[in-house]
Write an enzyme that holds these catalytic residues in place. Structure first.
Site, mmCIF file in Angstrom:
data_model
loop_
_atom_site.group_PDB
_atom_site.id
_atom_site.type_symbol
_atom_site.label_atom_id
_atom_site.label_comp_id
_atom_site.label_asym_id
_atom_site.label_seq_id
_atom_site.Cartn_x
_atom_site.Cartn_y
_atom_site.Cartn_z
ATOM 1 N N SER A 1 28.175 47.308 47.228
ATOM 2 C CA SER A 1 26.769 46.871 47.223
ATOM 3 C C SER A 1 26.662 45.357 47.408
ATOM 4 O O SER A 1 25.728 44.873 48.047
ATOM 5 C CB SER A 1 26.040 47.347 45.963
ATOM 6 O OG SER A 1 26.517 46.688 44.818
ATOM 7 N N ASN A 2 27.620 44.604 46.884
ATOM 8 C CA ASN A 2 27.616 43.155 47.136
ATOM 9 C C ASN A 2 27.913 42.850 48.597
ATOM 10 O O ASN A 2 27.288 41.966 49.188
ATOM 11 C CB ASN A 2 28.639 42.441 46.242
ATOM 12 C CG ASN A 2 28.090 42.150 44.865
ATOM 13 O OD1 ASN A 2 27.278 41.238 44.686
ATOM 14 N ND2 ASN A 2 28.497 42.945 43.889
ATOM 15 N N ILE B 1 45.585 38.505 45.567
ATOM 16 C CA ILE B 1 45.755 37.979 46.929
ATOM 17 C C ILE B 1 47.155 37.378 47.045
ATOM 18 O O ILE B 1 47.532 36.506 46.255
ATOM 19 C CB ILE B 1 44.677 36.896 47.234
ATOM 20 C CG1 ILE B 1 43.271 37.485 47.038
ATOM 21 C CG2 ILE B 1 44.839 36.342 48.640
ATOM 22 C CD1 ILE B 1 42.937 38.685 47.881
ATOM 23 N N ASP C 1 41.819 35.454 38.846
ATOM 24 C CA ASP C 1 40.654 34.871 38.161
ATOM 25 C C ASP C 1 40.885 33.477 37.579
ATOM 26 O O ASP C 1 40.282 33.113 36.566
ATOM 27 C CB ASP C 1 40.193 35.813 37.023
ATOM 28 C CG ASP C 1 39.874 37.197 37.553
ATOM 29 O OD1 ASP C 1 39.386 37.298 38.685
ATOM 30 O OD2 ASP C 1 40.118 38.180 36.818
ATOM 31 N N HIS D 1 33.434 37.512 39.904
ATOM 32 C CA HIS D 1 33.946 38.261 38.762
ATOM 33 C C HIS D 1 32.771 38.590 37.845
ATOM 34 O O HIS D 1 31.953 37.708 37.563
ATOM 35 C CB HIS D 1 35.008 37.446 38.016
ATOM 36 C CG HIS D 1 35.679 38.241 36.946
ATOM 37 N ND1 HIS D 1 36.651 39.182 37.226
ATOM 38 C CD2 HIS D 1 35.483 38.282 35.609
ATOM 39 C CE1 HIS D 1 37.024 39.758 36.095
ATOM 40 N NE2 HIS D 1 36.338 39.227 35.099
ATOM 41 N N LEU E 1 40.105 44.726 44.411
ATOM 42 C CA LEU E 1 40.974 45.032 43.275
ATOM 43 C C LEU E 1 42.318 44.294 43.255
ATOM 44 O O LEU E 1 42.831 43.981 42.196
ATOM 45 C CB LEU E 1 41.222 46.551 43.304
ATOM 46 C CG LEU E 1 41.780 47.240 42.093
ATOM 47 C CD1 LEU E 1 40.944 46.946 40.858
ATOM 48 C CD2 LEU E 1 41.813 48.753 42.342
#
Ligand code: GAR
Length: 190
Positions: free
Chosen positions: A16-17, A88, A145, A104, A85
């Site tokens: 959706s993003n 990288i 993150d 995030h 998910l």
């Protein structure tokens, strides 16, 4: 900014993003979404890509880990992680240094790291009795993150919230801010 900027979006799930970002930049004079890539063949993001007439591809872990994957990203200026998910790989972080942007669904540095994806994050926030949660838009480095934070926005966590209801609040913040922050970051660096 005169130059054309091409984006690739990586998404593992519903997308959706990814759809929201693609629609936002469809009206932009310089920035466009060229392709959507996923690690999952059956991710709903492929359906969304079809409707948006944006090419979408699936890749395997082996393909992703090998630097020959860079060939697929020829002509791409920025990578946007929108519900992606996997970690990288280093070669990709180096090739796109400061040009990979992730969202995030919590207030990093809290509730980040491996396995912290989607509803897992909201469940952990609720189980910790946090009074607030939010979104973090950040640059991607070699660790989950941990890259430089570009933007955060907060929402309240109510005692009656479930992972689903919290996800809705977080998604609303994501739709409101993610495309704008991407656009502003790119404009400031080009
Ligand atoms: C979004 O909430 C995004 O922040 C999150 O996954 C969701 C994807 O939703 N990303 C992470 O958890 C990354 N660790 P969508 O597929 O509907 O855009």
């Amino acid at each position: 900014m005169d130059k054309k900027i091409n984006l690739a979006i990586f998404a593992s799930g519903s997308g959706s993003n990814a759809e929201n970002i693609a629609k936002y930049f469809a009206k932009h004079p310089n920035i466009q979404v060229n392709e959507i890539l996923s690690n999952k063949l059956d991710a709903f993001v492929h359906e969304r890509a079809k409707k948006l007439a944006i090419p979408s591809f699936t890749f395997s872990k082996e393909e992703f880990r090998d630097s020959s994957f860079l060939k697929r990203l020829e002509g791409i200026d920025y990578i946007i992680l929108a519900g992606f998910l996997w970690l990288i790989p280093d070669y990709l972080v180096r090739a796109f240094s400061n040009r990979i942007i992730n969202i995030h669904p919590a207030l990093l540095p809290k509730f980040g790291g491996k396995g912290m994806y989607g509803s897992q994050v909201h469940k952990a926030v609720i189980e910790s009795y946090e009074a607030e949660s939010g979104i973090t838009i950040h640059l991607v480095n070699e660790e989950y993150d941990k890259g430089e934070v570009l933007f955060q926005a907060k929402c309240k966590v109510e005692p009656k919230d479930t992972p689903d209801s919290l996800a809705q609040k977080i998604h609303a913040l994501e739709y409101e801010h993610f495309p704008r922050v991407i656009g502003e970051y790119i404009k400031a660096h080009n």
